[in-house]
Design a protein around this motif. Structure first.
Motif, PDB file in Angstrom:
ATOM      1  N   ARG A  70       0.836  -1.209   0.000  1.00 45.68           N
ATOM      2  CA  ARG A  70       0.000   0.000   0.000  1.00 45.68           C
ATOM      3  C   ARG A  70       0.869   1.257   0.000  1.00 45.68           C
ATOM      4  NH1 ARG A  70      -5.018  -1.221   4.130  1.00 45.68           N
ATOM      5  NH2 ARG A  70      -4.616  -3.454   4.116  1.00 45.68           N
ATOM      6  N   ALA A  71       2.108   1.120   0.520  1.00 48.63           N
ATOM      7  CA  ALA A  71       3.006   2.285   0.567  1.00 48.63           C
ATOM      8  C   ALA A  71       3.337   2.791  -0.832  1.00 48.63           C
ATOM      9  CB  ALA A  71       4.283   1.927   1.316  1.00 48.63           C
ATOM     10  N   ARG A  72       3.083   1.956  -1.848  1.00 47.54           N
ATOM     11  CA  ARG A  72       3.332   2.405  -3.221  1.00 47.54           C
ATOM     12  C   ARG A  72       2.379   3.512  -3.622  1.00 47.54           C
ATOM     13  NH1 ARG A  72       3.556  -3.528  -5.899  1.00 47.54           N
ATOM     14  NH2 ARG A  72       5.448  -4.233  -4.882  1.00 47.54           N
ATOM     15  N   TYR A  73       1.201   3.521  -3.029  1.00 52.91           N
ATOM     16  CA  TYR A  73       0.246   4.557  -3.433  1.00 52.91           C
ATOM     17  C   TYR A  73      -0.337   5.345  -2.256  1.00 52.91           C
ATOM     18  CZ  TYR A  73      -2.900   0.622  -2.511  1.00 52.91           C
ATOM     19  OH  TYR A  73      -3.537  -0.441  -1.921  1.00 52.91           O
ATOM     20  N   ILE A  74       0.087   4.986  -1.029  1.00 51.46           N
ATOM     21  CA  ILE A  74      -0.335   5.790   0.122  1.00 51.46           C
ATOM     22  C   ILE A  74       0.914   6.425   0.739  1.00 51.46           C
ATOM     23  CG2 ILE A  74      -1.344   5.758   2.436  1.00 51.46           C
ATOM     24  CD1 ILE A  74      -3.095   3.441   1.589  1.00 51.46           C
ATOM     25  N   GLY A  75       0.908   7.733   0.868  1.00 50.51           N
ATOM     26  CA  GLY A  75       2.023   8.429   1.516  1.00 50.51           C
ATOM     27  C   GLY A  75       1.616   8.773   2.939  1.00 50.51           C
ATOM     28  N   ARG A  76       2.546   8.634   3.864  1.00 46.34           N
ATOM     29  CA  ARG A  76       2.181   8.930   5.255  1.00 46.34           C
ATOM     30  C   ARG A  76       3.270   9.771   5.907  1.00 46.34           C
ATOM     31  NH1 ARG A  76       0.050   4.396   9.601  1.00 46.34           N
ATOM     32  NH2 ARG A  76      -0.571   5.879  11.212  1.00 46.34           N
ATOM     33  N   ILE A  77       2.880  10.786   6.626  1.00 47.53           N
ATOM     34  CA  ILE A  77       3.867  11.595   7.345  1.00 47.53           C
ATOM     35  C   ILE A  77       3.509  11.573   8.827  1.00 47.53           C
ATOM     36  CG2 ILE A  77       5.016  13.822   7.557  1.00 47.53           C
ATOM     37  CD1 ILE A  77       4.453  14.454   4.752  1.00 47.53           C
ATOM     38  N   PHE A  78       4.521  11.307   9.642  1.00 49.14           N
ATOM     39  CA  PHE A  78       4.320  11.197  11.084  1.00 49.14           C
ATOM     40  C   PHE A  78       4.757  12.486  11.783  1.00 49.14           C
ATOM     41  CE2 PHE A  78       4.783   6.952   9.400  1.00 49.14           C
ATOM     42  CZ  PHE A  78       3.780   6.245  10.041  1.00 49.14           C
ATOM     43  N   GLY A 118      14.591  20.051  12.111  1.00 44.06           N
ATOM     44  CA  GLY A 118      13.323  19.309  12.078  1.00 44.06           C
ATOM     45  C   GLY A 118      12.345  19.915  11.072  1.00 44.06           C
ATOM     46  N   GLY A 119      12.240  21.243  11.072  1.00 43.75           N
ATOM     47  CA  GLY A 119      11.315  21.928  10.166  1.00 43.75           C
ATOM     48  C   GLY A 119      11.710  21.691   8.716  1.00 43.75           C
ATOM     49  N   GLN A 120      13.032  21.779   8.455  1.00 38.91           N
ATOM     50  CA  GLN A 120      13.507  21.559   7.082  1.00 38.91           C
ATOM     51  C   GLN A 120      13.223  20.127   6.651  1.00 38.91           C
ATOM     52  OE1 GLN A 120      17.577  22.728   7.819  1.00 38.91           O
ATOM     53  NE2 GLN A 120      17.310  24.721   6.821  1.00 38.91           N
ATOM     54  N   LEU A 149       7.460  16.350   3.008  1.00 38.50           N
ATOM     55  CA  LEU A 149       6.223  16.704   2.313  1.00 38.50           C
ATOM     56  C   LEU A 149       6.469  16.831   0.807  1.00 38.50           C
ATOM     57  CD1 LEU A 149       3.334  17.477   3.113  1.00 38.50           C
ATOM     58  CD2 LEU A 149       4.077  19.837   3.210  1.00 38.50           C
ATOM     59  N   LEU A 150       7.522  17.545   0.454  1.00 39.28           N
ATOM     60  CA  LEU A 150       7.842  17.723  -0.961  1.00 39.28           C
ATOM     61  C   LEU A 150       8.135  16.365  -1.615  1.00 39.28           C
ATOM     62  CD1 LEU A 150       8.686  19.244  -3.528  1.00 39.28           C
ATOM     63  CD2 LEU A 150      10.917  19.650  -2.480  1.00 39.28           C
ATOM     64  N   MET A 151       8.893  15.527  -0.906  1.00 42.02           N
ATOM     65  CA  MET A 151       9.240  14.220  -1.465  1.00 42.02           C
ATOM     66  C   MET A 151       8.004  13.360  -1.661  1.00 42.02           C
ATOM     67  SD  MET A 151      12.878  13.597   0.445  1.00 42.02           S
ATOM     68  CE  MET A 151      12.408  11.973   0.852  1.00 42.02           C
ATOM     69  N   MET A 152       7.088  13.494  -0.724  1.00 43.96           N
ATOM     70  CA  MET A 152       5.866  12.703  -0.855  1.00 43.96           C
ATOM     71  C   MET A 152       5.084  13.135  -2.094  1.00 43.96           C
ATOM     72  SD  MET A 152       3.019  11.931   1.927  1.00 43.96           S
ATOM     73  CE  MET A 152       2.388  13.535   1.655  1.00 43.96           C
ATOM     74  N   VAL A 153       5.044  14.426  -2.331  1.00 39.62           N
ATOM     75  CA  VAL A 153       4.341  14.926  -3.511  1.00 39.62           C
ATOM     76  C   VAL A 153       5.012  14.411  -4.784  1.00 39.62           C
ATOM     77  CG1 VAL A 153       3.774  17.026  -4.786  1.00 39.62           C
ATOM     78  CG2 VAL A 153       3.414  16.948  -2.330  1.00 39.62           C
ATOM     79  N   LEU A 154       6.361  14.377  -4.773  1.00 41.30           N
ATOM     80  CA  LEU A 154       7.093  13.880  -5.952  1.00 41.30           C
ATOM     81  C   LEU A 154       6.775  12.414  -6.232  1.00 41.30           C
ATOM     82  CD1 LEU A 154      10.694  15.359  -5.518  1.00 41.30           C
ATOM     83  CD2 LEU A 154       8.919  16.115  -7.081  1.00 41.30           C
ATOM     84  N   SER A 155       6.428  11.673  -5.172  1.00 45.63           N
ATOM     85  CA  SER A 155       6.146  10.246  -5.360  1.00 45.63           C
ATOM     86  C   SER A 155       4.706  10.005  -5.845  1.00 45.63           C
ATOM     87  CB  SER A 155       6.426   9.462  -4.079  1.00 45.63           C
ATOM     88  OG  SER A 155       5.379   9.666  -3.163  1.00 45.63           O
ATOM     89  N   ARG A 156       3.974  11.086  -6.023  1.00 48.55           N
ATOM     90  CA  ARG A 156       2.615  11.060  -6.593  1.00 48.55           C
ATOM     91  C   ARG A 156       1.688   9.999  -5.984  1.00 48.55           C
ATOM     92  NH1 ARG A 156       2.963  11.904 -12.949  1.00 48.55           N
ATOM     93  NH2 ARG A 156       4.275  10.079 -12.989  1.00 48.55           N
ATOM     94  N   VAL A 188       5.019  24.573   7.368  1.00 49.30           N
ATOM     95  CA  VAL A 188       4.746  23.230   6.833  1.00 49.30           C
ATOM     96  C   VAL A 188       3.241  23.066   6.554  1.00 49.30           C
ATOM     97  CG1 VAL A 188       4.805  20.754   7.377  1.00 49.30           C
ATOM     98  CG2 VAL A 188       6.814  22.170   7.818  1.00 49.30           C
ATOM     99  N   LEU A 189       2.411  23.645   7.409  1.00 45.29           N
ATOM    100  CA  LEU A 189       0.966  23.552   7.172  1.00 45.29           C
ATOM    101  C   LEU A 189       0.579  24.292   5.890  1.00 45.29           C
ATOM    102  CD1 LEU A 189      -1.676  22.422   8.356  1.00 45.29           C
ATOM    103  CD2 LEU A 189      -2.061  24.671   9.347  1.00 45.29           C
ATOM    104  N   GLU A 190       1.181  25.463   5.708  1.00 48.07           N
ATOM    105  CA  GLU A 190       0.896  26.241   4.505  1.00 48.07           C
ATOM    106  C   GLU A 190       1.303  25.477   3.246  1.00 48.07           C
ATOM    107  OE1 GLU A 190      -1.117  28.690   4.758  1.00 48.07           O
ATOM    108  OE2 GLU A 190      -0.993  28.584   2.573  1.00 48.07           O
ATOM    109  N   LEU A 191       2.487  24.859   3.317  1.00 49.79           N
ATOM    110  CA  LEU A 191       2.959  24.043   2.183  1.00 49.79           C
ATOM    111  C   LEU A 191       2.001  22.891   1.924  1.00 49.79           C
ATOM    112  CD1 LEU A 191       6.788  23.509   2.809  1.00 49.79           C
ATOM    113  CD2 LEU A 191       5.739  24.525   0.772  1.00 49.79           C
TER     114      LEU A 191
END
Ligand SMILES: Nc1ncnc2c1ncn2[C@@H]1O[C@H](COP(=O)(O)OP(=O)(O)OP(=O)(O)O)[C@@H](O)[C@H]1O
Length: 263
Positions: free
Chosen positions: A78-86, A150-152, A158-165, A186-189
């Motif tokens: 499922r990780a192929r199409y579900i992105g998760r951020i903790f 941590g913020g960076q 987040l950006l990497m997750m978007v790249l993984s579509r 990060v929330l704004e992004l």
């Protein structure tokens, strides 16, 4: 896009440690939904995410994603199409690898396994994406990610997750461990990416104001149940006080001690 049908989870059934984390839940998530999810401690929010992500099997019920029954599909698939951020900003990136290598891995995933390599054109595409974060990371592409704050790292995750579509993103209090400035950034992004890429997203937050302002739909959980599901006009007109009152009128008790934190 996602359909949970009577999905429940009981841990350690039949023992003295039995816990009903989720009572049978039926939920439809439409393509493009941005759902905020709130509820007190132990309400079942993370359990719901774990079930959607396939971290463990439900005790009952079925889960369909894009009309495919994925109830027993393992998490790594499922990780192929579900992105998760903790919450922990260190979890989403590989600290011992360079920034550009981290980005390349996700980009390749987004290309669905195509054999592509890191060339000049891709480096310049990554640099362009990093400029939008406004953190100066475009000048640090050869640095190991463990050197970043941590913020960076969370912005990068987040950006990497978007790249993984991904088809779906699950955000599990992903700004909670950041200082207020970075949390806002990060929330704004997050909001920008979700809108720009038309992503389907679910976001757990303990901040009621955030739950009200973000997204097109709000779910409130309590004791393993979804007790409120608001969208459209009803969601847009919500206030923190209104939400606390709705909770009170459904449950006939005060919101638990973390009410201050919730607001
Ligand atoms: N692996 C597990 N084994 C046993 N009990 C668990 C497990 N995971 C969660 N629980 C229990 O299930 C209930 C729901 O937990 P869950 O983590 O889903 O709540 P939550 O809404 O995410 O809470 P919080 O906001 O505090 O993170 C809690 O009583 C929790 O202790």
């Amino acid at each position: 896009m996602i359909r949970l049908q009577g999905v429940s989870k009981t841990f350690h059934p039949g023992t003295v440690n039995q816990v009903t984390a989720l009572r049978p839940v039926t939920l439809d998530v439409a393509e493009g939904d941005f759902i905020t999810l709130i509820g007190g401690n132990g309400a079942g929010k993370t359990t719901l995410f774990n079930l959607i992500a396939g971290s463990f099997l439900p005790s009952q019920g079925s889960i369909r994603i894009h009309d495919r029954d994925v109830t027993s599909e393992p998490e790594y698939r499922r990780a192929r199409y579900i992105g998760r951020i903790f919450q922990d900003p260190l979890l989403g990136t590989a600290g011992s690898m360079t920034l550009e290598d981290n980005m390349m891995i996700c980009y390749r995933k987004g290309m669905r396994g195509l054999r592509i390599s890191l060339n000049r054109e891709r480096r310049s595409f990554f640099r362009e994406q990093l400029v939008h974060l406004r953190m100066g990371l475009e000048n640090r592409m050869k640095d190991n990610v463990r050197l970043f704050s941590g913020g960076q790292r969370q912005a990068l995750t987040l950006l990497m997750m978007v790249l993984s579509r991904p088809d779906l993103i699950l955000l599990d209090e992903h700004t909670a461990a950041l200082d207020p400035g970075n949390a806002d950034l990060v929330l704004e992004l997050t909001r920008r990416y979700i809108e720009e890429y038309g992503l389907t997203a679910m976001m757990i937050t303990h901040n009621m104001q955030q739950a009200i302002t973000c997204g097109n739909r709000l779910l409130m959980m309590d004791q393993g149940e979804i007790i409120l599901d608001l969208r459209g006009e009803e969601k847009r007109n919500l206030t923190v006080e209104g939400l606390v009152e709705r909770f009170h009128s459904i449950r006939h008790r005060e919101m638990e001690s973390d009410r201050a934190r919730l607001s």
